[in-house]
Design a protein around this motif. Structure first.
Motif, PDB file in Angstrom:
ATOM      1  N   ALA A  68      43.548  46.574  50.853  1.00  0.00           N
ATOM      2  CA  ALA A  68      44.289  45.324  50.652  1.00  0.00           C
ATOM      3  C   ALA A  68      44.011  44.715  49.276  1.00  0.00           C
ATOM      4  O   ALA A  68      44.434  43.608  48.993  1.00  0.00           O
ATOM      5  CB  ALA A  68      43.926  44.324  51.737  1.00  0.00           C
ATOM      6  N   ASN A  69      43.267  45.446  48.424  1.00  0.00           N
ATOM      7  CA  ASN A  69      42.887  44.953  47.099  1.00  0.00           C
ATOM      8  C   ASN A  69      42.100  43.652  47.217  1.00  0.00           C
ATOM      9  O   ASN A  69      42.325  42.694  46.492  1.00  0.00           O
ATOM     10  CB  ASN A  69      44.126  44.739  46.220  1.00  0.00           C
ATOM     11  N   ARG A  70      41.159  43.634  48.172  1.00  0.00           N
ATOM     12  CA  ARG A  70      40.324  42.473  48.402  1.00  0.00           C
ATOM     13  C   ARG A  70      38.864  42.880  48.435  1.00  0.00           C
ATOM     14  O   ARG A  70      38.530  44.045  48.641  1.00  0.00           O
ATOM     15  CB  ARG A  70      40.701  41.777  49.716  1.00  0.00           C
ATOM     16  N   THR A  71      37.981  41.900  48.241  1.00  0.00           N
ATOM     17  CA  THR A  71      36.552  42.162  48.272  1.00  0.00           C
ATOM     18  C   THR A  71      35.873  41.537  49.477  1.00  0.00           C
ATOM     19  O   THR A  71      34.721  41.834  49.763  1.00  0.00           O
ATOM     20  CB  THR A  71      35.882  41.593  47.003  1.00  0.00           C
ATOM     21  N   ASP A  72      36.574  40.640  50.172  1.00  0.00           N
ATOM     22  CA  ASP A  72      36.006  39.878  51.290  1.00  0.00           C
ATOM     23  C   ASP A  72      34.760  39.113  50.846  1.00  0.00           C
ATOM     24  O   ASP A  72      33.770  39.012  51.581  1.00  0.00           O
ATOM     25  CB  ASP A  72      35.684  40.792  52.473  1.00  0.00           C
ATOM     26  N   ALA A  73      34.804  38.572  49.640  1.00  0.00           N
ATOM     27  CA  ALA A  73      33.692  37.789  49.108  1.00  0.00           C
ATOM     28  C   ALA A  73      34.217  36.556  48.368  1.00  0.00           C
ATOM     29  O   ALA A  73      35.258  36.621  47.711  1.00  0.00           O
ATOM     30  CB  ALA A  73      32.833  38.632  48.168  1.00  0.00           C
ATOM     31  N   ILE A  74      33.485  35.468  48.511  1.00  0.00           N
ATOM     32  CA  ILE A  74      33.797  34.217  47.815  1.00  0.00           C
ATOM     33  C   ILE A  74      32.570  33.811  47.012  1.00  0.00           C
ATOM     34  O   ILE A  74      31.439  33.925  47.492  1.00  0.00           O
ATOM     35  CB  ILE A  74      34.164  33.111  48.819  1.00  0.00           C
ATOM     36  N   ALA A  75      32.784  33.341  45.796  1.00  0.00           N
ATOM     37  CA  ALA A  75      31.676  32.876  44.962  1.00  0.00           C
ATOM     38  C   ALA A  75      31.622  31.353  44.954  1.00  0.00           C
ATOM     39  O   ALA A  75      32.638  30.697  44.722  1.00  0.00           O
ATOM     40  CB  ALA A  75      31.831  33.396  43.537  1.00  0.00           C
ATOM     41  N   GLN A 125      32.461  37.907  32.823  1.00  0.00           N
ATOM     42  CA  GLN A 125      32.651  39.356  32.953  1.00  0.00           C
ATOM     43  C   GLN A 125      32.766  39.757  34.421  1.00  0.00           C
ATOM     44  O   GLN A 125      33.581  40.605  34.790  1.00  0.00           O
ATOM     45  CB  GLN A 125      31.480  40.095  32.284  1.00  0.00           C
ATOM     46  N   TYR A 126      31.967  39.134  35.245  1.00  0.00           N
ATOM     47  CA  TYR A 126      31.977  39.432  36.679  1.00  0.00           C
ATOM     48  C   TYR A 126      33.318  39.058  37.297  1.00  0.00           C
ATOM     49  O   TYR A 126      33.910  39.835  38.059  1.00  0.00           O
ATOM     50  CB  TYR A 126      30.836  38.662  37.351  1.00  0.00           C
ATOM     51  N   LEU A 127      33.820  37.864  36.947  1.00  0.00           N
ATOM     52  CA  LEU A 127      35.098  37.408  37.501  1.00  0.00           C
ATOM     53  C   LEU A 127      36.260  38.237  36.962  1.00  0.00           C
ATOM     54  O   LEU A 127      37.224  38.512  37.685  1.00  0.00           O
ATOM     55  CB  LEU A 127      35.310  35.927  37.179  1.00  0.00           C
ATOM     56  N   ALA A 128      36.180  38.629  35.706  1.00  0.00           N
ATOM     57  CA  ALA A 128      37.257  39.424  35.097  1.00  0.00           C
ATOM     58  C   ALA A 128      37.413  40.769  35.801  1.00  0.00           C
ATOM     59  O   ALA A 128      38.493  41.360  35.794  1.00  0.00           O
ATOM     60  CB  ALA A 128      36.991  39.633  33.612  1.00  0.00           C
ATOM     61  N   ALA A 129      36.346  41.257  36.419  1.00  0.00           N
ATOM     62  CA  ALA A 129      36.406  42.513  37.162  1.00  0.00           C
ATOM     63  C   ALA A 129      36.953  42.311  38.576  1.00  0.00           C
ATOM     64  O   ALA A 129      37.048  43.259  39.343  1.00  0.00           O
ATOM     65  CB  ALA A 129      35.017  43.139  37.239  1.00  0.00           C
ATOM     66  N   HIS A 130      37.313  41.055  38.909  1.00  0.00           N
ATOM     67  CA  HIS A 130      37.891  40.705  40.218  1.00  0.00           C
ATOM     68  C   HIS A 130      37.006  41.189  41.361  1.00  0.00           C
ATOM     69  O   HIS A 130      37.466  41.854  42.291  1.00  0.00           O
ATOM     70  CB  HIS A 130      39.314  41.271  40.343  1.00  0.00           C
ATOM     71  N   ARG A 131      35.740  40.815  41.277  1.00  0.00           N
ATOM     72  CA  ARG A 131      34.792  41.217  42.308  1.00  0.00           C
ATOM     73  C   ARG A 131      34.698  40.217  43.450  1.00  0.00           C
ATOM     74  O   ARG A 131      33.920  40.411  44.389  1.00  0.00           O
ATOM     75  CB  ARG A 131      33.412  41.434  41.682  1.00  0.00           C
ATOM     76  N   VAL A 132      35.442  39.120  43.362  1.00  0.00           N
ATOM     77  CA  VAL A 132      35.519  38.157  44.457  1.00  0.00           C
ATOM     78  C   VAL A 132      36.983  37.800  44.694  1.00  0.00           C
ATOM     79  O   VAL A 132      37.819  37.932  43.807  1.00  0.00           O
ATOM     80  CB  VAL A 132      34.710  36.873  44.154  1.00  0.00           C
TER      81      VAL A 132
END
Length: 351
Positions: A68-75, A125-132
């Motif tokens: 689903a192109n999701r990480t199931d994580a919120i920052a 950098q972390y957000l730009a990688a769409h990790r959340v």
């Protein structure tokens, strides 16, 4: 020992296909049931759920999120030093509300500090990688670049209080203006007329609104606004001490203080005591937040309660709605874009 070529359940996890075979439905139907789709009959849903229970099937959430192109994580991002986060009740109350509202979802919560330039660069950098999948931003200052970065990256985000009256990101706040007015009106009702205000950080919009409420309450009571009775603070204990010392030197005749936070009020209370001023006899004192600090001060502190835990819950509710895409930007209710929760004055012995 496995019998007739069957493997024991302990040797591997049951597959989606096995659940489908047991329920007598297709693989896609099982997937729809597991993902909560309404496009399934009650009888089919019951059959699939029974098969899941019988086989002990556990959905592969990581694979589902990837598909689903999701990480199931919120920052939860706090652009403050860690020392401030752990010393001020505001942040722990906010975290408690966020955690409580998130507990019923499959989302993981990541706590990220971004109080230095290096931490902000690493976060970018972390957000730009769409990790959340989304971001909660707490304690936002007017010049903070993070909100604009979130907009550029098109990451769903909710902030705790707008940066200005023209905020474009979804926000949740308390009624800072009304809360400040109620504090000053309370002091006026006690016969106080030389009311000082120790502000919060004035690059925070909520602190600016409290100054507006302070000024308007005095004007509406027919009293002049003496700008020398307004002293900048920073929501900290040390800031309260510095501001109180300055105010006493400038206006030794002041008879009341409205502090921008309970932590600030605690610092002011210490200076008043060292100067031989009794509270509330010589100087009445009102804080803001109605935190545990207010209840344990000597005397107990009158304070404006802002519903911090409820704010955290509301932020999560709005963010999950944005992530799920149930509320497209063009159809959003403007009243929910900037949700403002009511405040309440809690009277105690300090005033």
């Amino acid at each position: 020992m496995p019998v007739n070529g069957e493997r024991s359940r302990s040797s591997r996890r049951p597959t989606l296909e096995e659940v489908a075979a047991r329920a007598g439905v297709g693989r896609g139907t099982v997937s729809r049931v597991i993902n909560g789709s309404p496009r399934v009959s009650e009888a089919t849903r019951a059959a699939v759920e029974a098969a899941v229970a019988e086989l002990g099937y556990v959905p592969n959430t990581a694979a589902r999120a990837l598909a689903a192109n999701r990480t199931d994580a919120i920052a939860l991002v706090v652009p403050e030093p860690e020392t401030r986060f752990f010393s001020e009740p505001y942040f722990s109350d906010m975290l408690r509300g966020v955690g409580a509202e998130l507990s019923d979802s499959e989302m993981q919560l990541l706590l990220i500090f971004a109080g230095s330039d290096r931490e902000r660069q690493r976060l970018a950098q972390y957000l730009a990688a769409h990790r959340v999948d989304g971001v909660l931003l707490v304690s936002v200052h007017a010049d903070d670049p993070l909100p604009d970065l979130l907009s550029q990256l098109e990451i769903p985000a909710v902030i705790s209080g707008p940066r200005s009256a023209t905020e474009t990101l979804t926000s949740v706040d308390s009624d800072n203006y009304g809360g400040a007015r109620s504090a000053v009106e309370h002091l006026l009702s006690r016969g106080r007329r030389r009311i000082a205000h120790i502000t919060g950080r004035l690059d925070v919009y909520g602190a600016q609104r409290r100054v507006d409420g302070y000024r308007d309450a005095l004007r509406d009571a027919g009293l002049p606004v003496d700008e020398d009775l307004i002293e900048p603070g920073d929501f900290t204990d040390e800031g309260g001490r510095r501001a109180m010392a300055t105010l006493l030197e400038r206006h030794p005749d002041l008879d009341a203080v409205f502090a921008g936070s309970d932590v600030t009020a605690a610092g002011a209370r210490q200076v008043l005591r060292e100067a031989g001023r009794s509270v509330p006899g010589d100087v009445a004192l009102v804080g803001y937040d109605d935190s545990v600090i207010a209840r344990h001060m000597d005397p107990p502190l009158t304070s404006v309660r802002q519903p911090i835990e409820e704010m955290g819950r509301a932020m999560i509710d709005l963010l999950l709605t944005e992530i799920a895409g149930r509320r497209p930007a063009a159809t959003r209710d403007p009243r929910r874009l900037h949700e403002v929760l009511p405040t309440e004055l809690v009277g105690r012995a300090s005033s």
